[in-house]
Design a protein around this motif. Structure first.
Motif, PDB file in Angstrom:
ATOM      1  N   ALA A  12      -2.107  -4.496   7.082  1.00  0.00           N
ATOM      2  CA  ALA A  12      -2.786  -3.378   7.733  1.00  0.00           C
ATOM      3  C   ALA A  12      -3.474  -2.446   6.737  1.00  0.00           C
ATOM      4  N   ASP A  13      -2.972  -2.395   5.497  1.00  0.00           N
ATOM      5  CA  ASP A  13      -3.532  -1.448   4.527  1.00  0.00           C
ATOM      6  C   ASP A  13      -3.443  -2.024   3.120  1.00  0.00           C
ATOM      7  N   ASN A  14      -4.596  -2.318   2.547  1.00  0.00           N
ATOM      8  CA  ASN A  14      -4.616  -2.811   1.168  1.00  0.00           C
ATOM      9  C   ASN A  14      -5.512  -1.960   0.276  1.00  0.00           C
ATOM     10  N   ASN A  15      -5.914  -0.780   0.771  1.00  0.00           N
ATOM     11  CA  ASN A  15      -6.807   0.077  -0.002  1.00  0.00           C
ATOM     12  C   ASN A  15      -6.042   0.774  -1.115  1.00  0.00           C
ATOM     13  N   GLY A  16      -6.482   0.573  -2.356  1.00  0.00           N
ATOM     14  CA  GLY A  16      -5.908   1.273  -3.499  1.00  0.00           C
ATOM     15  C   GLY A  16      -6.742   2.503  -3.811  1.00  0.00           C
ATOM     16  N   ILE A  17      -8.004   2.285  -4.110  1.00  0.00           N
ATOM     17  CA  ILE A  17      -8.985   3.359  -4.303  1.00  0.00           C
ATOM     18  C   ILE A  17     -10.273   2.886  -3.638  1.00  0.00           C
ATOM     19  N   GLU A  82      -1.042  -8.005  -1.740  1.00  0.00           N
ATOM     20  CA  GLU A  82       0.205  -8.037  -0.969  1.00  0.00           C
ATOM     21  C   GLU A  82       1.334  -8.567  -1.839  1.00  0.00           C
ATOM     22  N   GLY A  83       2.501  -7.963  -1.692  1.00  0.00           N
ATOM     23  CA  GLY A  83       3.699  -8.494  -2.331  1.00  0.00           C
ATOM     24  C   GLY A  83       3.954  -8.081  -3.767  1.00  0.00           C
ATOM     25  N   ARG A  84       2.980  -7.444  -4.423  1.00  0.00           N
ATOM     26  CA  ARG A  84       3.169  -7.031  -5.822  1.00  0.00           C
ATOM     27  C   ARG A  84       2.556  -5.666  -6.068  1.00  0.00           C
ATOM     28  N   SER A  85       3.239  -4.884  -6.885  1.00  0.00           N
ATOM     29  CA  SER A  85       2.649  -3.627  -7.340  1.00  0.00           C
ATOM     30  C   SER A  85       1.600  -3.942  -8.391  1.00  0.00           C
ATOM     31  N   ARG A  86       0.656  -3.039  -8.536  1.00  0.00           N
ATOM     32  CA  ARG A  86      -0.408  -3.218  -9.527  1.00  0.00           C
ATOM     33  C   ARG A  86      -0.358  -2.051 -10.488  1.00  0.00           C
TER      34      ARG A  86
END
Length: 151
Positions: A12-17, A82-86
């Motif tokens: 539903a949400d993959n926006n970082g910047i 998805e599934g990992r921090s960046r």
């Protein structure tokens, strides 16, 4: 130097910047292997694939003005996988606020080109960019970008 940490994205949400250009002179990024940085070229988002031991160098707004638009400020965004921090480490090279910014003569008058930007104080541009964040315009077309100074 700034450390950027992004939590894992979801469906539903993959926006970082969101998409933007950096308002400084030049930006240097060290990414880890997760990825997520994307640049826009001709309306298409292209992933910047991380490569061990490499740095990403973004031309920013001030460089665009100094070069009289010979070099374009990179429109980019961060998408959270998805599934990992960046994580990434970012160095923003800025000018002092009282510096005057205008196209350099070697990119304009000396080669017979008219300036494509009117001059401005760096602190004034940064104040306008900050206002975008503190008082976001209701219409995205009213966001202040470096095009505000185009002639």
């Amino acid at each position: 130097m700034v450390t950027m940490r992004y939590l894992p994205g979801t469906e539903a949400d993959n926006n970082g910047i969101t998409e933007h250009e950096d308002g400084n002179l030049i930006t240097i990024v060290l990414q880890e292997d997760v990825g997520g940085l994307e640049v826009c070229k001709n309306g298409e988002w292209i992933p910047v694939i991380p490569s061990t031991g490499t740095l990403v160098v973004n031309i920013s707004d001030v460089f665009q003005v100094l070069s009289n638009k010979k070099f374009k400020s990179a429109t980019h965004r961060v998408v959270r996988p998805e599934g990992r921090s960046r994580h990434s480490y970012v160095f923003f090279y800025n000018l002092q606020g009282d510096k005057w910014v205008e196209p350099l003569p070697k990119f304009a008058q000396e080669i017979g080109l008219a300036a494509k930007y009117r001059g401005f104080y760096y602190k004034d541009y940064q104040a306008l960019r900050l206002r975008n964040k503190t008082h976001p315009p209701s219409n995205p077309e009213n966001i202040i970008r470096i095009t505000h100074y185009e002639i």
